[in-house]
Design a protein around this motif. Structure first.
Motif, PDB file in Angstrom:
ATOM      1  N   SER A 182       0.831  -1.209   0.000  1.00 41.03           N
ATOM      2  CA  SER A 182       0.000   0.000   0.000  1.00 41.03           C
ATOM      3  C   SER A 182       0.865   1.259   0.000  1.00 41.03           C
ATOM      4  N   ALA A 183       1.918   1.259   0.793  1.00 40.75           N
ATOM      5  CA  ALA A 183       2.833   2.404   0.822  1.00 40.75           C
ATOM      6  C   ALA A 183       3.541   2.562  -0.524  1.00 40.75           C
ATOM      7  N   ASP A 184       3.938   1.451  -1.135  1.00 41.05           N
ATOM      8  CA  ASP A 184       4.570   1.501  -2.457  1.00 41.05           C
ATOM      9  C   ASP A 184       3.627   2.104  -3.496  1.00 41.05           C
ATOM     10  N   LEU A 185       2.358   1.711  -3.419  1.00 37.59           N
ATOM     11  CA  LEU A 185       1.374   2.233  -4.372  1.00 37.59           C
ATOM     12  C   LEU A 185       1.203   3.741  -4.246  1.00 37.59           C
ATOM     13  N   VAL A 186       1.143   4.222  -3.029  1.00 39.36           N
ATOM     14  CA  VAL A 186       1.029   5.669  -2.809  1.00 39.36           C
ATOM     15  C   VAL A 186       2.230   6.375  -3.417  1.00 39.36           C
ATOM     16  N   ALA A 187       3.411   5.832  -3.196  1.00 41.70           N
ATOM     17  CA  ALA A 187       4.633   6.453  -3.720  1.00 41.70           C
ATOM     18  C   ALA A 187       4.666   6.399  -5.248  1.00 41.70           C
ATOM     19  N   LEU A 188       4.330   5.264  -5.838  1.00 43.78           N
ATOM     20  CA  LEU A 188       4.359   5.139  -7.298  1.00 43.78           C
ATOM     21  C   LEU A 188       3.379   6.093  -7.969  1.00 43.78           C
ATOM     22  N   ARG A 189       2.207   6.215  -7.381  1.00 46.41           N
ATOM     23  CA  ARG A 189       1.197   7.100  -7.976  1.00 46.41           C
ATOM     24  C   ARG A 189       1.557   8.571  -7.815  1.00 46.41           C
ATOM     25  N   ALA A 190       2.382   8.892  -6.842  1.00 48.25           N
ATOM     26  CA  ALA A 190       2.789  10.280  -6.620  1.00 48.25           C
ATOM     27  C   ALA A 190       3.872  10.729  -7.600  1.00 48.25           C
ATOM     28  N   LEU A 191       4.553   9.786  -8.216  1.00 49.04           N
ATOM     29  CA  LEU A 191       5.646  10.119  -9.126  1.00 49.04           C
ATOM     30  C   LEU A 191       5.096  10.438 -10.519  1.00 49.04           C
ATOM     31  N   THR A 192       5.072  11.698 -10.857  1.00 47.44           N
ATOM     32  CA  THR A 192       4.610  12.127 -12.169  1.00 47.44           C
ATOM     33  C   THR A 192       5.700  11.862 -13.203  1.00 47.44           C
ATOM     34  N   LEU A 193       5.357  12.001 -14.474  1.00 42.72           N
ATOM     35  CA  LEU A 193       6.338  11.818 -15.539  1.00 42.72           C
ATOM     36  C   LEU A 193       7.478  12.816 -15.389  1.00 42.72           C
ATOM     37  N   GLY A 194       7.170  14.043 -14.979  1.00 41.25           N
ATOM     38  CA  GLY A 194       8.216  15.046 -14.785  1.00 41.25           C
ATOM     39  C   GLY A 194       9.197  14.657 -13.700  1.00 41.25           C
ATOM     40  N   ILE A 195       8.696  14.151 -12.600  1.00 42.54           N
ATOM     41  CA  ILE A 195       9.572  13.713 -11.505  1.00 42.54           C
ATOM     42  C   ILE A 195      10.391  12.507 -11.946  1.00 42.54           C
ATOM     43  N   ARG A 196       9.744  11.552 -12.604  1.00 39.47           N
ATOM     44  CA  ARG A 196      10.446  10.350 -13.066  1.00 39.47           C
ATOM     45  C   ARG A 196      11.582  10.707 -14.017  1.00 39.47           C
ATOM     46  N   SER A 197      11.374  11.721 -14.855  1.00 44.84           N
ATOM     47  CA  SER A 197      12.398  12.087 -15.840  1.00 44.84           C
ATOM     48  C   SER A 197      13.646  12.658 -15.179  1.00 44.84           C
ATOM     49  N   ARG A 198      13.542  13.114 -13.945  1.00 46.38           N
ATOM     50  CA  ARG A 198      14.684  13.695 -13.239  1.00 46.38           C
ATOM     51  C   ARG A 198      15.442  12.688 -12.379  1.00 46.38           C
ATOM     52  N   LEU A 199      14.902  11.502 -12.230  1.00 48.56           N
ATOM     53  CA  LEU A 199      15.556  10.484 -11.406  1.00 48.56           C
ATOM     54  C   LEU A 199      16.664   9.790 -12.190  1.00 48.56           C
ATOM     55  N   PRO A 200      17.769   9.447 -11.519  1.00 50.21           N
ATOM     56  CA  PRO A 200      18.882   8.771 -12.207  1.00 50.21           C
ATOM     57  C   PRO A 200      18.684   7.256 -12.308  1.00 50.21           C
ATOM     58  N   PHE A 201      17.464   6.791 -12.084  1.00 49.80           N
ATOM     59  CA  PHE A 201      17.171   5.365 -12.139  1.00 49.80           C
ATOM     60  C   PHE A 201      15.722   5.185 -12.577  1.00 49.80           C
ATOM     61  N   ALA A 202      15.400   3.997 -13.023  1.00 50.43           N
ATOM     62  CA  ALA A 202      14.047   3.685 -13.478  1.00 50.43           C
ATOM     63  C   ALA A 202      13.146   3.364 -12.289  1.00 50.43           C
ATOM     64  N   VAL A 203      11.884   3.736 -12.408  1.00 54.50           N
ATOM     65  CA  VAL A 203      10.874   3.437 -11.399  1.00 54.50           C
ATOM     66  C   VAL A 203       9.707   2.779 -12.122  1.00 54.50           C
ATOM     67  N   PRO A 204       9.223   1.654 -11.636  1.00 59.42           N
ATOM     68  CA  PRO A 204       8.133   0.985 -12.352  1.00 59.42           C
ATOM     69  C   PRO A 204       6.853   1.818 -12.338  1.00 59.42           C
ATOM     70  N   GLU A 205       6.089   1.674 -13.396  1.00 53.58           N
ATOM     71  CA  GLU A 205       4.813   2.374 -13.507  1.00 53.58           C
ATOM     72  C   GLU A 205       3.691   1.439 -13.058  1.00 53.58           C
ATOM     73  N   PHE A 206       2.778   1.946 -12.244  1.00 52.97           N
ATOM     74  CA  PHE A 206       1.606   1.184 -11.814  1.00 52.97           C
ATOM     75  C   PHE A 206       0.684   1.010 -13.017  1.00 52.97           C
ATOM     76  N   LEU A 207       0.242  -0.230 -13.251  1.00 53.27           N
ATOM     77  CA  LEU A 207      -0.622  -0.503 -14.399  1.00 53.27           C
ATOM     78  C   LEU A 207      -2.018  -0.963 -14.016  1.00 53.27           C
ATOM     79  N   GLY A 208      -2.162  -1.571 -12.844  1.00 55.75           N
ATOM     80  CA  GLY A 208      -3.488  -2.030 -12.444  1.00 55.75           C
ATOM     81  C   GLY A 208      -3.436  -2.887 -11.195  1.00 55.75           C
ATOM     82  N   GLN A 209      -4.617  -3.192 -10.691  1.00 54.70           N
ATOM     83  CA  GLN A 209      -4.731  -4.058  -9.513  1.00 54.70           C
ATOM     84  C   GLN A 209      -6.021  -4.845  -9.597  1.00 54.70           C
ATOM     85  N   ALA A 210      -6.049  -5.973  -8.909  1.00 54.73           N
ATOM     86  CA  ALA A 210      -7.240  -6.821  -8.879  1.00 54.73           C
ATOM     87  C   ALA A 210      -7.312  -7.517  -7.523  1.00 54.73           C
TER      88      ALA A 210
END
Length: 158
Positions: free
Chosen positions: A63-91
């Motif tokens: 749950s904490a990971d999901l909050v963090a992943l959803r908070a990372l916009t494309l602009g923020i991700r583009s400034r990171l020196p590493f890749a961050v996975p994109e949330f695609l869905g849940q069931a």
């Protein structure tokens, strides 16, 4: 693995609209891992990861990971020196949920391994380049809309 590999692969197709899985393999960390995880290969060439927590502690972590992943916009991700996975869905799966993200290949390293090895972290040449700075950027608009799209680990943006 507590949950069958094909069950999680099928669940991923319910979590991500239009997903067609062509291959799946276990990605659970040892027998005592906190998550059941499966790496998926889709028919459109994407590599995805579906994870389902085994314990309440793992569910809280997810749950904490999901909050963090959803908070990372494309602009923020583009400034990171590493890749961050994109949330695609849940069931839902039983009393919890399984989460599907992009799969980013790599190796798990402990803090001791990172500090003991002088080659870690990788040199700047191995990292993604930062986004193009915008001459009109201000604190209200840190990312330039006229700049070329940032490089990203996701084939969707390449």
């Amino acid at each position: 693995m507590a949950r069958p590999l094909l069950t999680l692969a099928a669940l991923a197709t319910a979590a991500v609209a239009g997903l067609e899985v062509r291959a799946a393999r276990a990605h659970t960390r040892d027998a005592g891992g906190a998550f059941d995880a499966v790496e998926l290969h889709s028919t459109d060439g994407r590599r995805l990861l579906i994870r389902a927590p085994r314990t309440q502690t793992a569910e809280s972590e997810q749950s904490a990971d999901l909050v963090a992943l959803r908070a990372l916009t494309l602009g923020i991700r583009s400034r990171l020196p590493f890749a961050v996975p994109e949330f695609l869905g849940q069931a839902p799966i039983g009393p919890t949920r399984a989460v599907v993200t992009e799969f980013i290949p790599g190796a798990v390293r402990s803090a001791d391994e990172l500090t003991a090895n002088p080659r870690w972290p990788p040199t700047s040449a191995a990292r993604s380049p930062p986004s193009t700075p915008c001459p009109r950027a201000s604190s209200a608009m840190p990312v330039c809309r006229d700049a070329p799209p940032p490089r990203c680990a996701s084939p969707r943006w390449q």
